[in-house]
Design a protein around this motif. Sequence first.
Motif, PDB file in Angstrom:
ATOM      1  N   ALA A  65     -40.662  37.485 -41.631  1.00 61.98           N
ATOM      2  CA  ALA A  65     -39.511  37.494 -40.723  1.00 61.98           C
ATOM      3  C   ALA A  65     -39.240  36.100 -40.170  1.00 61.98           C
ATOM      4  CB  ALA A  65     -39.777  38.453 -39.570  1.00 61.98           C
ATOM      5  N   PRO A  66     -37.980  35.803 -39.838  1.00 61.69           N
ATOM      6  CA  PRO A  66     -37.654  34.510 -39.226  1.00 61.69           C
ATOM      7  C   PRO A  66     -38.414  34.245 -37.937  1.00 61.69           C
ATOM      8  CG  PRO A  66     -35.653  35.624 -39.944  1.00 61.69           C
ATOM      9  CD  PRO A  66     -36.770  36.603 -40.105  1.00 61.69           C
ATOM     10  N   ALA A  67     -38.803  35.293 -37.223  1.00 65.58           N
ATOM     11  CA  ALA A  67     -39.579  35.107 -36.000  1.00 65.58           C
ATOM     12  C   ALA A  67     -40.963  34.539 -36.273  1.00 65.58           C
ATOM     13  CB  ALA A  67     -39.714  36.436 -35.265  1.00 65.58           C
ATOM     14  N   ASP A  68     -41.424  34.672 -37.517  1.00 65.50           N
ATOM     15  CA  ASP A  68     -42.764  34.213 -37.884  1.00 65.50           C
ATOM     16  C   ASP A  68     -42.766  32.946 -38.722  1.00 65.50           C
ATOM     17  OD1 ASP A  68     -43.979  36.456 -36.628  1.00 65.50           O
ATOM     18  OD2 ASP A  68     -43.488  37.675 -38.383  1.00 65.50           O
ATOM     19  N   LEU A  69     -41.613  32.585 -39.286  1.00 71.28           N
ATOM     20  CA  LEU A  69     -41.560  31.438 -40.200  1.00 71.28           C
ATOM     21  C   LEU A  69     -40.182  30.799 -40.175  1.00 71.28           C
ATOM     22  CD1 LEU A  69     -42.774  29.744 -42.599  1.00 71.28           C
ATOM     23  CD2 LEU A  69     -41.761  31.470 -44.116  1.00 71.28           C
ATOM     24  N   ARG A  70     -40.153  29.483 -40.031  1.00 70.72           N
ATOM     25  CA  ARG A  70     -38.924  28.714 -40.187  1.00 70.72           C
ATOM     26  C   ARG A  70     -39.135  27.688 -41.293  1.00 70.72           C
ATOM     27  NH1 ARG A  70     -35.705  29.536 -35.578  1.00 70.72           N
ATOM     28  NH2 ARG A  70     -36.201  31.669 -34.915  1.00 70.72           N
ATOM     29  N   VAL A  71     -38.070  27.395 -42.012  1.00 65.18           N
ATOM     30  CA  VAL A  71     -38.154  26.538 -43.190  1.00 65.18           C
ATOM     31  C   VAL A  71     -37.174  25.379 -43.066  1.00 65.18           C
ATOM     32  CG1 VAL A  71     -37.945  26.461 -45.703  1.00 65.18           C
ATOM     33  CG2 VAL A  71     -38.788  28.528 -44.599  1.00 65.18           C
ATOM     34  N   ALA A  72     -37.647  24.186 -43.380  1.00 65.97           N
ATOM     35  CA  ALA A  72     -36.792  23.003 -43.479  1.00 65.97           C
ATOM     36  C   ALA A  72     -36.735  22.608 -44.951  1.00 65.97           C
ATOM     37  CB  ALA A  72     -37.350  21.863 -42.631  1.00 65.97           C
ATOM     38  N   VAL A 107     -39.108  17.772 -38.351  1.00 59.02           N
ATOM     39  CA  VAL A 107     -40.351  18.527 -38.501  1.00 59.02           C
ATOM     40  C   VAL A 107     -41.504  17.798 -37.813  1.00 59.02           C
ATOM     41  CG1 VAL A 107     -42.027  19.436 -40.165  1.00 59.02           C
ATOM     42  CG2 VAL A 107     -39.571  19.655 -40.616  1.00 59.02           C
ATOM     43  N   LEU A 108     -41.536  16.476 -37.928  1.00 55.63           N
ATOM     44  CA  LEU A 108     -42.566  15.705 -37.238  1.00 55.63           C
ATOM     45  C   LEU A 108     -42.448  15.871 -35.722  1.00 55.63           C
ATOM     46  CD1 LEU A 108     -44.928  13.712 -37.258  1.00 55.63           C
ATOM     47  CD2 LEU A 108     -43.245  11.846 -37.345  1.00 55.63           C
ATOM     48  N   ALA A 109     -41.229  15.876 -35.203  1.00 55.47           N
ATOM     49  CA  ALA A 109     -41.022  16.081 -33.766  1.00 55.47           C
ATOM     50  C   ALA A 109     -41.520  17.455 -33.336  1.00 55.47           C
ATOM     51  CB  ALA A 109     -39.545  15.915 -33.420  1.00 55.47           C
ATOM     52  N   GLU A 110     -41.283  18.470 -34.159  1.00 50.73           N
ATOM     53  CA  GLU A 110     -41.792  19.810 -33.868  1.00 50.73           C
ATOM     54  C   GLU A 110     -43.322  19.797 -33.827  1.00 50.73           C
ATOM     55  OE1 GLU A 110     -42.423  23.867 -33.313  1.00 50.73           O
ATOM     56  OE2 GLU A 110     -40.541  22.747 -33.066  1.00 50.73           O
ATOM     57  N   LEU A 126     -42.016  22.831 -44.528  1.00 51.02           N
ATOM     58  CA  LEU A 126     -41.142  21.769 -45.016  1.00 51.02           C
ATOM     59  C   LEU A 126     -41.252  21.753 -46.528  1.00 51.02           C
ATOM     60  CD1 LEU A 126     -39.388  19.200 -44.819  1.00 51.02           C
ATOM     61  CD2 LEU A 126     -41.506  17.903 -44.440  1.00 51.02           C
ATOM     62  N   LEU A 127     -40.146  22.035 -47.208  1.00 48.93           N
ATOM     63  CA  LEU A 127     -40.100  22.023 -48.669  1.00 48.93           C
ATOM     64  C   LEU A 127     -39.316  20.803 -49.122  1.00 48.93           C
ATOM     65  CD1 LEU A 127     -39.432  24.985 -51.064  1.00 48.93           C
ATOM     66  CD2 LEU A 127     -38.152  22.858 -51.333  1.00 48.93           C
ATOM     67  N   VAL A 128     -39.914  19.995 -49.987  1.00 51.39           N
ATOM     68  CA  VAL A 128     -39.287  18.772 -50.493  1.00 51.39           C
ATOM     69  C   VAL A 128     -39.247  18.814 -52.011  1.00 51.39           C
ATOM     70  CG1 VAL A 128     -39.374  16.254 -50.601  1.00 51.39           C
ATOM     71  CG2 VAL A 128     -40.148  17.433 -48.527  1.00 51.39           C
ATOM     72  N   LEU A 144     -44.006  12.115 -43.354  1.00 48.56           N
ATOM     73  CA  LEU A 144     -44.510  13.203 -44.193  1.00 48.56           C
ATOM     74  C   LEU A 144     -46.041  13.193 -44.215  1.00 48.56           C
ATOM     75  CD1 LEU A 144     -43.906  15.525 -46.164  1.00 48.56           C
ATOM     76  CD2 LEU A 144     -43.841  13.833 -48.005  1.00 48.56           C
ATOM     77  N   GLU A 145     -46.625  12.006 -44.332  1.00 45.29           N
ATOM     78  CA  GLU A 145     -48.082  11.893 -44.323  1.00 45.29           C
ATOM     79  C   GLU A 145     -48.659  12.394 -42.999  1.00 45.29           C
ATOM     80  OE1 GLU A 145     -51.467   8.383 -44.675  1.00 45.29           O
ATOM     81  OE2 GLU A 145     -49.571   8.165 -45.758  1.00 45.29           O
ATOM     82  N   SER A 146     -48.015  12.052 -41.900  1.00 48.31           N
ATOM     83  CA  SER A 146     -48.480  12.520 -40.588  1.00 48.31           C
ATOM     84  C   SER A 146     -48.402  14.035 -40.487  1.00 48.31           C
ATOM     85  CB  SER A 146     -47.649  11.879 -39.476  1.00 48.31           C
ATOM     86  OG  SER A 146     -47.829  10.474 -39.436  1.00 48.31           O
ATOM     87  N   ILE A 147     -47.304  14.608 -40.979  1.00 48.30           N
ATOM     88  CA  ILE A 147     -47.144  16.060 -40.954  1.00 48.30           C
ATOM     89  C   ILE A 147     -48.269  16.731 -41.738  1.00 48.30           C
ATOM     90  CG2 ILE A 147     -45.698  17.971 -41.787  1.00 48.30           C
ATOM     91  CD1 ILE A 147     -43.277  16.047 -41.240  1.00 48.30           C
TER      92      ILE A 147
END
Length: 245
Positions: A65-72, A107-110, A126-128, A144-147
């Motif tokens: 569910a979106p409440a459990d997972l968000r995607v960038a 995503v890094l800010a999150e 985060l999908l790249v 990306l490395e920090s994430i």
Amino acid sequence: PAGGLDITDRALRALVGRSYQYGQPPVHEYIDLENDPHVLFAAISGGGKSTVMRMALASLLHNTAPADLRVALVDLKNADFPPFADLPHVLAFAGDPPAAAAVVAQVLAELQQRIASRQMPYRVLLLVDELAQLRGDKQAMQALESIMNMGRALGVHVWAGTQYPSRDTITSGINTAFTTRIVGRVDSKVSALVAAKRPGTGAEALLVPGDFLRVAGDVRRLKAYNLTMAETAERIQAIAQRCGG
């Protein structure tokens, strides 16, 4: 084609294909955000890398569910992932390098907010795809490395795909953070070594498309499910309906 395949499963788990072990019946192969927090997908052009990523994402969102997972989503080829952009799970979509850098920074800010607050309201993926097109942006690659180095414990995950598994694309700081690798045919033994991070896998001799190795604690050969773009659209419509869209 995997259009008629039942992909209903538990949350936070993604179906990628079937593995075959000598003397054993074929079994489904999954990647799991809990046990496989950062995943590299690598294969030459035409090897099925983006197709298996699309299948994995569709099954993951179908069951979570979106409440459990968000995607960038960062799709620098603008080929496979634009159809997912309007799903309620999706935080952001980027189809060009400046937008990609902004999404990685978001995503890094999150992640940094989670470090400060010690709260993890939902998981973030985060999908790249394609990682090589991001490597010219040093700041984005550092982010990306920090994430990848800090995100595992805070529910922030990375799936990255590339046709070019070289040390220039998969830098050492990123490569060590991948916990699982889905490796199709690559162009040389050197590329196979970088992609699998172990020698002697034979990834340079795999069949195409759809023949992969799952490299984690062990190495298992699998055949990826082929989800066509038309079938992807049907899956996305079903996901939207499940989410009330």
